[in-house]
Motif scaffolding. Sequence first.
Motif, short mmCIF file in Angstrom:
data_model
loop_
_atom_site.label_atom_id
_atom_site.label_comp_id
_atom_site.label_asym_id
_atom_site.label_seq_id
_atom_site.Cartn_x
_atom_site.Cartn_y
_atom_site.Cartn_z
N LEU A 136 44.72 18.22 -47.01
CA LEU A 136 44.87 16.95 -46.31
C LEU A 136 43.64 16.64 -45.47
O LEU A 136 43.16 17.52 -44.72
CB LEU A 136 46.08 17.01 -45.37
N ASP A 137 43.14 15.44 -45.59
CA ASP A 137 42.17 14.97 -44.63
C ASP A 137 42.92 14.83 -43.30
O ASP A 137 44.14 14.71 -43.29
CB ASP A 137 41.61 13.62 -45.10
N ARG A 138 42.22 14.86 -42.18
CA ARG A 138 42.91 14.79 -40.89
C ARG A 138 43.00 13.35 -40.37
O ARG A 138 44.08 12.77 -40.32
CB ARG A 138 42.19 15.68 -39.86
N ASP A 139 41.86 12.77 -40.01
CA ASP A 139 41.85 11.45 -39.37
C ASP A 139 42.10 10.36 -40.41
O ASP A 139 41.37 10.25 -41.40
CB ASP A 139 40.50 11.21 -38.68
N GLY A 140 43.15 9.59 -40.21
CA GLY A 140 43.51 8.53 -41.15
C GLY A 140 44.52 8.97 -42.19
O GLY A 140 45.04 8.15 -42.93
N THR A 141 44.80 10.27 -42.24
CA THR A 141 45.77 10.81 -43.19
C THR A 141 46.96 11.43 -42.47
O THR A 141 48.10 11.16 -42.81
CB THR A 141 45.10 11.86 -44.12
N ILE A 142 46.68 12.23 -41.43
CA ILE A 142 47.73 12.85 -40.63
C ILE A 142 47.83 12.18 -39.26
O ILE A 142 48.91 11.94 -38.76
CB ILE A 142 47.46 14.36 -40.45
N ILE A 143 46.66 11.93 -38.68
CA ILE A 143 46.64 11.29 -37.36
C ILE A 143 45.92 9.95 -37.44
O ILE A 143 45.15 9.69 -38.36
CB ILE A 143 45.98 12.19 -36.28
N VAL A 144 46.17 9.12 -36.45
CA VAL A 144 45.51 7.81 -36.36
C VAL A 144 44.01 8.05 -36.20
O VAL A 144 43.58 8.89 -35.40
CB VAL A 144 46.06 7.00 -35.17
N ASP A 145 43.23 7.32 -36.98
CA ASP A 145 41.77 7.45 -36.93
C ASP A 145 41.23 6.41 -35.94
O ASP A 145 41.06 5.25 -36.29
CB ASP A 145 41.18 7.24 -38.31
N TYR A 146 40.97 6.90 -34.73
CA TYR A 146 40.40 6.02 -33.71
C TYR A 146 38.87 6.05 -33.76
O TYR A 146 38.22 5.40 -32.96
CB TYR A 146 40.86 6.44 -32.31
N GLY A 147 38.32 6.83 -34.68
CA GLY A 147 36.87 7.00 -34.75
C GLY A 147 36.44 8.11 -33.83
O GLY A 147 36.58 8.01 -32.62
#
Length: 176
Positions: free
Chosen positions: A8-19
């Motif tokens: 799994l990618d983390r940001d944008g896949t599991i958690i919100v990707d705030y940048g």
Amino acid sequence: MTKKAVFLDRDGTIIVDYGYVHKPSQVELLPGIIEALVTLKKLDFELIIISNQSGIGRGYFTKKDVDLVNAHLQSLLKAHGIELSGIYYCPHSPDDRCDCRKPKPALILQALKDHGIDPKHSYFVGDKWTDVQAAIRAGVPPVLLSKEHTISMNTIPVLIVDSLLEWTKLIDQGDM
């Protein structure tokens, strides 16, 4: 028994990707993530995060910051009975031309080796084309999370779904 995993990618896949997520307080699980990961664990998939963290190489934050974010994420998941088998991340900026930054497959290949995972019975789920490319290069079937179901990927077969939860329901129902 064949060992299988969902990478799994983390940001944008599991958690919100705030940048450039680099503080534990920024960790916000995406809707349906707990249900999706519980389903995957029930189906005997190991869960392994593979993530680019170029903010380290760019000097925006440190490895320690990323480790604190990952530890917080693990504690949130553990509270729901979800254990990650591993977290692998690339700390380099794109200019470093390293071997571990997605779309290169080095981190996936290392995780496959470390955990004795069969790539053909596993999946890589991410929200960017670089995730798909890394998965294909590692011999792992890709799943792309995107609201844009018209993305052209040449002739490469890529399953595109709206969310991790939508995809896990397909898996759970035996549609994959």
